[in-house]
Design a protein around this motif. Sequence first.
Motif: not given
Ligand code: J2J
Length: 544
Positions: A239-240, A245, A313, A339, A358, A416, A437, A439, A444
Amino acid sequence: MTLTAQQIWPEEFAQRYRAAGHWRGETFGSYLRERAAAHPERVAIVAGDTRWTYAELDARADALARGLLDAGIKPGERVIVHLPNIPEFLSVVFGLFRAGILPLYALPAHRITEIEHFANSGEAVGYVAAERHDGFDYRALARELKTRVASVKNVFIVGNADEFTSFDALEAQGRASNTEPVPPVPSTVAFLQISGGSTGLSKLIPRTHDDYIYTLRESARICGLDGDSVFMGALPIAHNYPMSSPGVLGALYAGSRVVLSPSPSPEAAFPLIERERVTDVSLVPPLLLVWMQAAPGTKADLSSLKVVQVGGAKLMPEVARRVRPTLGVTLQQVFGMAEGLVNYTRLDDPEELIIQTQGRPISEDDEVLVVDDQGNAVPEGEAGYLLTRGPYTIRGYHNNPSANARSFTEDGFYRTGDIVKRTPEGYVVVQGRATDHINRAGEKISAEEIEDHLLAHPQVFDAAVVSIPDEYLGERSCAFIIAQGERPKGAVLKQWIRSRGLAEFKVPDQVVFVDSFSATAALKVSRKELRAALRAQLTAQDDA
Ligand code: J2J
């Protein structure tokens, strides 16, 4: 001929990002080589009884790069990496990077339907998996994949490979080979990550060496990683978020030690934290809760932990507030997306910013817009749709013109799908999202994708899948079903989703039968409004 994966920023932007020193012409292969030269004997990866030094990881990556090229895979082609948290995950991705072959990351939970989709949309020529994990035999999946997708010619299996090529054989072959990989160009695509799939199936996200390594360098700095840090990969590192990160790749960039936990459960992770003196770990909110419950009673010594990151999340402020008193660590909130754009609270931020927000973007060159339905900026402090572009946010998905038309503005901003507010300090507070979607604990799930599978069941007339607030998971999935003839049991529909070859986390947590959607004027409103109405109905019932 496979389609070349590309990620192209307009020239004026690319020049600016280079001039600012964001893009430095590094590649994954080159940074690992530099670290291995600087501190060959330092331990890079620990998993179970395995300990690899930087020199060893580097040598293994070299061998795998040669082996993969000798197997006939060409630079630019794609190989699906479907591995759990084992050291071979890292040796093979660095091997692929070095050969200029693109890893396409799949989560261990993915099953044949998802893998087939990735293989087709990425025109994958290879598949790497472990023999088994969590009771699932990935060789069976490999067999099915080969019959379904003709382009997949090479299968490499860590462990007992049966009729496939064993990982050990691939590496041994590479060690004996004289093939010289051609170093990839830093501005070219290094790998394909997968999108959360907010509408329909996951899309492929091409990321370049230049742009991704920029996030690793800055993430490692913002998170305070250095040669003394010990970073634990507890979530699935494909997972990214736990990858980058700062993740395992950011930790290796910083010359830290990476400890891989086979599962994020306290039972698996806590003894490893004690044994390896882990300093940093990234979690999703539901896991944080489990850790905070287990920590006071554990026999394990967790005193080495300094920073716990939470993201993926929304983290509720009430929970955030308890992190320092319970775990004795600094909380770092992370809001990011595969992305691109990643936001962090900074380690030395005032406690209230860490609890209530956040974070803020990595880069001064991250452009962030918060806009209304018409695309006009909302006044500061008001909620709106988050749009962004910058030095590590993609300008387009792989080979998907219709998704690109939807997901990007004409000026190249990525939509986004998140609804946020901004504080006067420029910090982001996530309010919700515009897309449908679910979460589920950071995983997701596309409502549309699951509805399509449910509709394929003979006893389903119509289906709507919605997210329901859940105390533990953050959100759970609920499938509203109008039956065709006799009502099937909920468990039958859950089993149906499994039998369709989908990841377990996509199985609806709850199934609710309704006679019609007419009460919510189903015929007049969009699916999105219908889902919202059903969600409201169920939540109101639950509250009553
Ligand atoms: C609320 N929603 C969040 C947060 C992601 C670092 C951290 C997370 C991802 C990730 C990642 C959230 N509070 N703190 O790739 O490098 C939701 C948002 C966002 C989506 C992206 C990274 N942190 N989200 O979760 O591609 O809706 O990446 O647009 O899986 O997760 O999901 P994803």
